[in-house]
Scaffold this motif. Structure first.
Motif, PDB file in Angstrom:
ATOM      1  N   GLU A 169       0.870  -1.181   0.000  1.00  0.00           N
ATOM      2  CA  GLU A 169       0.000   0.000   0.000  1.00  0.00           C
ATOM      3  C   GLU A 169       0.906   1.230   0.000  1.00  0.00           C
ATOM      4  O   GLU A 169       1.915   1.257   0.716  1.00  0.00           O
ATOM      5  N   LYS A 170       0.526   2.236  -0.788  1.00  0.00           N
ATOM      6  CA  LYS A 170       1.419   3.398  -0.895  1.00  0.00           C
ATOM      7  C   LYS A 170       1.668   4.042   0.476  1.00  0.00           C
ATOM      8  O   LYS A 170       2.810   4.319   0.845  1.00  0.00           O
ATOM      9  N   HIS A 171       0.589   4.259   1.239  1.00  0.00           N
ATOM     10  CA  HIS A 171       0.758   4.956   2.514  1.00  0.00           C
ATOM     11  C   HIS A 171       1.577   4.122   3.491  1.00  0.00           C
ATOM     12  O   HIS A 171       2.431   4.648   4.208  1.00  0.00           O
ATOM     13  N   ALA A 172       1.334   2.814   3.470  1.00  0.00           N
ATOM     14  CA  ALA A 172       2.095   1.934   4.361  1.00  0.00           C
ATOM     15  C   ALA A 172       3.565   1.939   3.965  1.00  0.00           C
ATOM     16  O   ALA A 172       4.457   1.966   4.829  1.00  0.00           O
ATOM     17  N   LEU A 173       3.811   1.950   2.653  1.00  0.00           N
ATOM     18  CA  LEU A 173       5.181   1.954   2.153  1.00  0.00           C
ATOM     19  C   LEU A 173       5.900   3.216   2.616  1.00  0.00           C
ATOM     20  O   LEU A 173       7.048   3.166   3.081  1.00  0.00           O
ATOM     21  N   MET A 174       5.213   4.332   2.496  1.00  0.00           N
ATOM     22  CA  MET A 174       5.845   5.593   2.881  1.00  0.00           C
ATOM     23  C   MET A 174       6.045   5.674   4.386  1.00  0.00           C
ATOM     24  O   MET A 174       7.006   6.267   4.865  1.00  0.00           O
ATOM     25  N   ARG A 175       5.122   5.041   5.126  1.00  0.00           N
ATOM     26  CA  ARG A 175       5.284   5.015   6.586  1.00  0.00           C
ATOM     27  C   ARG A 175       6.457   4.134   6.984  1.00  0.00           C
ATOM     28  O   ARG A 175       7.285   4.498   7.809  1.00  0.00           O
ATOM     29  N   GLN A 176       6.496   2.944   6.327  1.00  0.00           N
ATOM     30  CA  GLN A 176       7.524   1.972   6.721  1.00  0.00           C
ATOM     31  C   GLN A 176       8.915   2.371   6.273  1.00  0.00           C
ATOM     32  O   GLN A 176       9.882   2.244   7.014  1.00  0.00           O
ATOM     33  N   LEU A 177       8.990   2.857   5.049  1.00  0.00           N
ATOM     34  CA  LEU A 177      10.315   3.097   4.479  1.00  0.00           C
ATOM     35  C   LEU A 177      10.688   4.561   4.420  1.00  0.00           C
ATOM     36  O   LEU A 177      11.819   4.909   4.140  1.00  0.00           O
ATOM     37  N   GLY A 178       9.719   5.425   4.697  1.00  0.00           N
ATOM     38  CA  GLY A 178       9.991   6.848   4.628  1.00  0.00           C
ATOM     39  C   GLY A 178      10.801   7.304   5.826  1.00  0.00           C
ATOM     40  O   GLY A 178      10.712   6.750   6.917  1.00  0.00           O
ATOM     41  N   ARG A 179      11.616   8.316   5.645  1.00  0.00           N
ATOM     42  CA  ARG A 179      12.396   8.910   6.720  1.00  0.00           C
ATOM     43  C   ARG A 179      11.945  10.345   6.883  1.00  0.00           C
ATOM     44  O   ARG A 179      11.512  10.991   5.934  1.00  0.00           O
ATOM     45  N   LYS A 180      12.015  10.823   8.108  1.00  0.00           N
ATOM     46  CA  LYS A 180      11.702  12.228   8.330  1.00  0.00           C
ATOM     47  C   LYS A 180      12.967  12.977   8.727  1.00  0.00           C
ATOM     48  O   LYS A 180      13.885  12.386   9.309  1.00  0.00           O
ATOM     49  N   GLU A 181      12.980  14.220   8.382  1.00  0.00           N
ATOM     50  CA  GLU A 181      14.120  15.056   8.728  1.00  0.00           C
ATOM     51  C   GLU A 181      13.632  16.306   9.450  1.00  0.00           C
ATOM     52  O   GLU A 181      12.665  16.935   9.015  1.00  0.00           O
ATOM     53  N   LEU A 182      14.323  16.651  10.545  1.00  0.00           N
ATOM     54  CA  LEU A 182      14.058  17.914  11.233  1.00  0.00           C
ATOM     55  C   LEU A 182      15.291  18.784  11.008  1.00  0.00           C
ATOM     56  O   LEU A 182      16.411  18.381  11.331  1.00  0.00           O
ATOM     57  N   THR A 183      15.075  19.950  10.416  1.00  0.00           N
ATOM     58  CA  THR A 183      16.195  20.865  10.171  1.00  0.00           C
ATOM     59  C   THR A 183      16.064  22.064  11.107  1.00  0.00           C
ATOM     60  O   THR A 183      15.008  22.723  11.141  1.00  0.00           O
ATOM     61  N   LEU A 184      17.125  22.305  11.841  1.00  0.00           N
ATOM     62  CA  LEU A 184      17.154  23.435  12.781  1.00  0.00           C
ATOM     63  C   LEU A 184      18.117  24.484  12.239  1.00  0.00           C
ATOM     64  O   LEU A 184      19.302  24.182  11.983  1.00  0.00           O
ATOM     65  N   HIS A 185      17.627  25.704  12.026  1.00  0.00           N
ATOM     66  CA  HIS A 185      18.482  26.791  11.543  1.00  0.00           C
ATOM     67  C   HIS A 185      19.084  27.505  12.768  1.00  0.00           C
ATOM     68  O   HIS A 185      18.350  28.110  13.566  1.00  0.00           O
ATOM     69  N   LEU A 186      20.384  27.391  12.904  1.00  0.00           N
ATOM     70  CA  LEU A 186      21.057  27.824  14.131  1.00  0.00           C
ATOM     71  C   LEU A 186      21.300  29.338  14.170  1.00  0.00           C
ATOM     72  O   LEU A 186      21.468  29.983  13.127  1.00  0.00           O
ATOM     73  N   ARG A 187      21.337  29.860  15.409  1.00  0.00           N
ATOM     74  CA  ARG A 187      21.653  31.289  15.574  1.00  0.00           C
ATOM     75  C   ARG A 187      23.130  31.533  15.245  1.00  0.00           C
ATOM     76  O   ARG A 187      23.488  32.509  14.597  1.00  0.00           O
ATOM     77  N   GLU A 188      23.988  30.602  15.722  1.00  0.00           N
ATOM     78  CA  GLU A 188      25.421  30.709  15.472  1.00  0.00           C
ATOM     79  C   GLU A 188      25.885  29.436  14.760  1.00  0.00           C
ATOM     80  O   GLU A 188      25.490  28.343  15.153  1.00  0.00           O
ATOM     81  N   PRO A 189      26.710  29.563  13.728  1.00  0.00           N
ATOM     82  CA  PRO A 189      27.175  28.351  13.026  1.00  0.00           C
ATOM     83  C   PRO A 189      28.081  27.490  13.906  1.00  0.00           C
ATOM     84  O   PRO A 189      28.758  28.015  14.794  1.00  0.00           O
ATOM     85  N   LEU A 190      28.058  26.194  13.628  1.00  0.00           N
ATOM     86  CA  LEU A 190      28.911  25.249  14.356  1.00  0.00           C
ATOM     87  C   LEU A 190      29.964  24.689  13.404  1.00  0.00           C
ATOM     88  O   LEU A 190      29.708  24.557  12.197  1.00  0.00           O
ATOM     89  N   GLU A 191      31.109  24.342  13.957  1.00  0.00           N
ATOM     90  CA  GLU A 191      32.145  23.729  13.118  1.00  0.00           C
ATOM     91  C   GLU A 191      32.000  22.217  13.087  1.00  0.00           C
ATOM     92  O   GLU A 191      32.368  21.561  12.124  1.00  0.00           O
ATOM     93  N   ALA A 192      31.439  21.670  14.172  1.00  0.00           N
ATOM     94  CA  ALA A 192      31.217  20.224  14.232  1.00  0.00           C
ATOM     95  C   ALA A 192      30.061  19.962  15.194  1.00  0.00           C
ATOM     96  O   ALA A 192      29.687  20.836  15.988  1.00  0.00           O
ATOM     97  N   VAL A 193      29.488  18.760  15.075  1.00  0.00           N
ATOM     98  CA  VAL A 193      28.405  18.401  15.993  1.00  0.00           C
ATOM     99  C   VAL A 193      29.025  18.216  17.379  1.00  0.00           C
ATOM    100  O   VAL A 193      29.981  17.429  17.541  1.00  0.00           O
TER     101      VAL A 193
END
Lengths: 253, 311
Positions: B217-241
């Motif tokens: 099923e398309k929706h099941a496929l997207m649920r099972q295999l889909g990935r989500k991304e959260l992008t945070l735009h920082l106040r100050e840049p970082l050189e490394a995590v």
């Protein structure tokens, strides 16, 4: 059998001829008429009678047969080749039509066109030379059997051909020479004895001879042998078509 | 929902030895839109061609509404309409004639009312007297669909239906296809436009090297295999995590101006996304952000990853 499907295919093929009426009908009638003018009226007046028939009248059956063979082959071969070439064959092959219904549509239309042309040429010939028909029913039988048989041959060529050159190859290099050498313009009695024997290997001799017999009662070979040979060609053509369908040759991988 | 097409152990090896289909099993449900995805040469068109009777199978069988596609080809094919991938048509005939011809080939009596309905639904009515050679590519594609619908099929195969069609026409066609589905027609489509499958399909099948690697099923496929991304735009840049955040699945983007957090799209109450914990850790380490957004991976990305996995 789905008559509606066969009728649809048949009508579409006939409509294609009407769309190209100059090429399909006018052109062969004019070229055959030119034969009558040149060989019948001009040269024919200087040639004595052949087996009691004026030369002009003698060549009428042969010329009709020449036109019938070439037109049957070219109509039927182009009819099935064009959808293969353009890709529209998918529609016919994915329809519920059986193979034999497809043949009936294509070959029926090609043979019909040849018969219409044959009739037109027959009537046109009357304008140039007087002739009679001794055995009209046999004449029609020869005409129909030849048109159907050579339309089947054309169908086979149209499936075999992988390009326009091959499509023209058999009609130009085989059918036309055999027809010219098949007694269209002469009786095989006029040939030296050796060539009289050789020419019997030419299948067109039997067609022209039988057809001419139906007009004037004269023939190079027995009309029954002619009829038998046509039926033999018909059976051979049907066998090849059956093989094509069984194997899917050039139609279904 | 009953199965309208049943493919069992289907195989096709061409004369040259190329194996286009290998032991394919597939059930298409009545009334669904099924999208068949796969890279070029995967076997999509061969599969459709075998079902529609254009290619002879070398193994297995196909049942169309219970009818064997070889032994009972009349009954099977009468139920199917096919829109081929190539723009193939007789250039010299009119739209009306070619669509009427298609109906007749399937043994159906003439029905000008139905032909008019089909042509109007595809915005072809005004072009009905035009020869096909005068039409644009998009219009020719519509004519192919009209031809396939002329005999009122229960099942419609669309092989790359919107290839070469502009965006506006493509959306129009999607509407047409949805309308057909609403009228009970089962639709099977192959497409290169993943967006098309994502937009329209109920179920997705992925084929690769002649094998069906997934049907879902398309929706099941997207649920099972889909990935989500959260992008945070920082106040100050970082050189490394920062090391304090190393246990989160984080990466830097936009030259250190953004932190990207990847998490499972199928997160549940007992298996949380981890976002709350991440935000708490960010606050604890004094990393501020001015904006954030989330994004779910598209079907295209899922498809690419599936094909890679099975390579």
């Amino acid at each position: 059998m789905s008559l509606e499907s066969v009728k649809t295919l048949y009508r579409a093929e006939m409509a294609r001829s009407l769309r190209t009426v100059l090429q399909s009908i006018v052109s062969p009638v004019i070229s055959t008429s030119l034969y009558f003018v040149v060989f019948g009226a001009a040269i024919g007046t200087r040639i004595s009678e052949v087996e009691g028939v004026s030369y002009g009248a003698f060549i009428v059956p042969g010329l009709i047969m020449l036109m019938l063979l070439t037109q049957s082959v070219s109509n039927a071969s182009f009819g099935i080749f064009f959808p293969r070439f353009s890709g529209t064959i998918y529609e016919i092959l994915s329809s519920p039509m059986s193979y034999w219904e497809i043949v009936l549509g294509y070959v029926g239309a090609a043979a019909s066109k040849s018969l219409i042309l044959g009739t037109i040429v027959l009537v046109t010939a009357r304008l140039f030379v007087p002739y009679g028909i001794d055995h009209p029913l046999m004449m029609v039988l020869f005409l129909v059997l030849t048109a159907v048989t050579f339309s089947l041959l054309g169908f086979i060529i149209g499936i075999w051909a992988d390009g326009f050159e091959r499509l023209q190859l058999v009609p130009l290099l085989v059918i036309t020479p055999l027809t010219f050498l098949g007694g269209t313009f002469y009786s095989i009695d006029m040939l030296p004895p050796f060539w009289q024997v050789v020419t019997l290997a030419n299948p067109v001799v039997y067609l022209v001879s039988g057809f001419r017999w139906s007009f004037y009662g004269i023939s190079d070979v027995s009309p029954l042998v002619s009829l038998g040979m046509i039926l033999l060609f018909l059976a051979a053509a049907l066998a090849v078509v059956a093989w094509i369908f069984r194997t899917g040759y050039r139609l279904k991988p | 929902m009953s199965d309208v097409i049943l493919v069992e152990g289907l195989g096709k090896t061409y004369a040259g030895g190329f194996q286009a289909l290998n032991d394919v099993d597939l059930a298409i449900r009545r009334g669904e839109i099924f999208a068949l995805l796969g890279p070029n040469g995967a076997g999509k068109t061969t599969l459709i061609s075998v079902i529609c009777g254009l290619v002879n199978p070398t193994a297995g069988r196909v049942l169309v509404d219970g009818f064997d596609s070889v032994r009972e080809f009349r009954e099977a094919r009468a139920r199917i309409g096919l829109v081929p991938q190539e723009l193939t048509n007789d250039a010299f005939v009119t739209v009306w004639d070619t669509v009427s011809f298609s109906r007749g080939l399937f043994g159906k009596p003439r029905d000008p009312v139905h032909i008019e309905r089909v042509l109007r639904s595809l915005s072809l009515w005004d072009k009905r007297h035009n020869r096909l050679m005068t039409l644009s590519g998009g219009m020719k594609r519509r004519v192919l669909i009209a031809k396939a619908l002329a005999h009122e099929p229960e099942i419609l195969f669309l092989d790359e239906p919107t290839a070469g069609v502009d965006v506006e026409l493509r959306r129009d066609m999607w509407e047409v296809v949805r309308g057909l589905r609403d009228n009970g027609v089962t639709i099977i489509l192959t497409t290169h436009y993943i967006e098309e499958a994502e937009e329209m399909a109920d179920r997705i099948g992925v084929i690769r090297r002649g094998e069906l690697v997934l049907v879902e099923e398309k929706h099941a496929l997207m649920r099972q295999l889909g990935r989500k991304e959260l992008t945070l735009h920082l106040r100050e840049p970082l050189e490394a995590v920062p090391a304090a955040l190393a246990h989160h699945d984080l990466s830097l983007a936009e030259e250190g101006h953004a932190l990207v957090y990847r998490y499972d799209a199928e997160a549940r109450d007992d298996d949380p996304t981890g976002i709350a914990e991440l935000l708490a850790d960010l606050e604890a380490t004094g990393i501020g952000f001015k904006d954030l957004h989330t994004r779910q991976s598209s079907l295209e990305e899922i498809f690419v990853s599936l094909v890679k996995e099975t390579a």
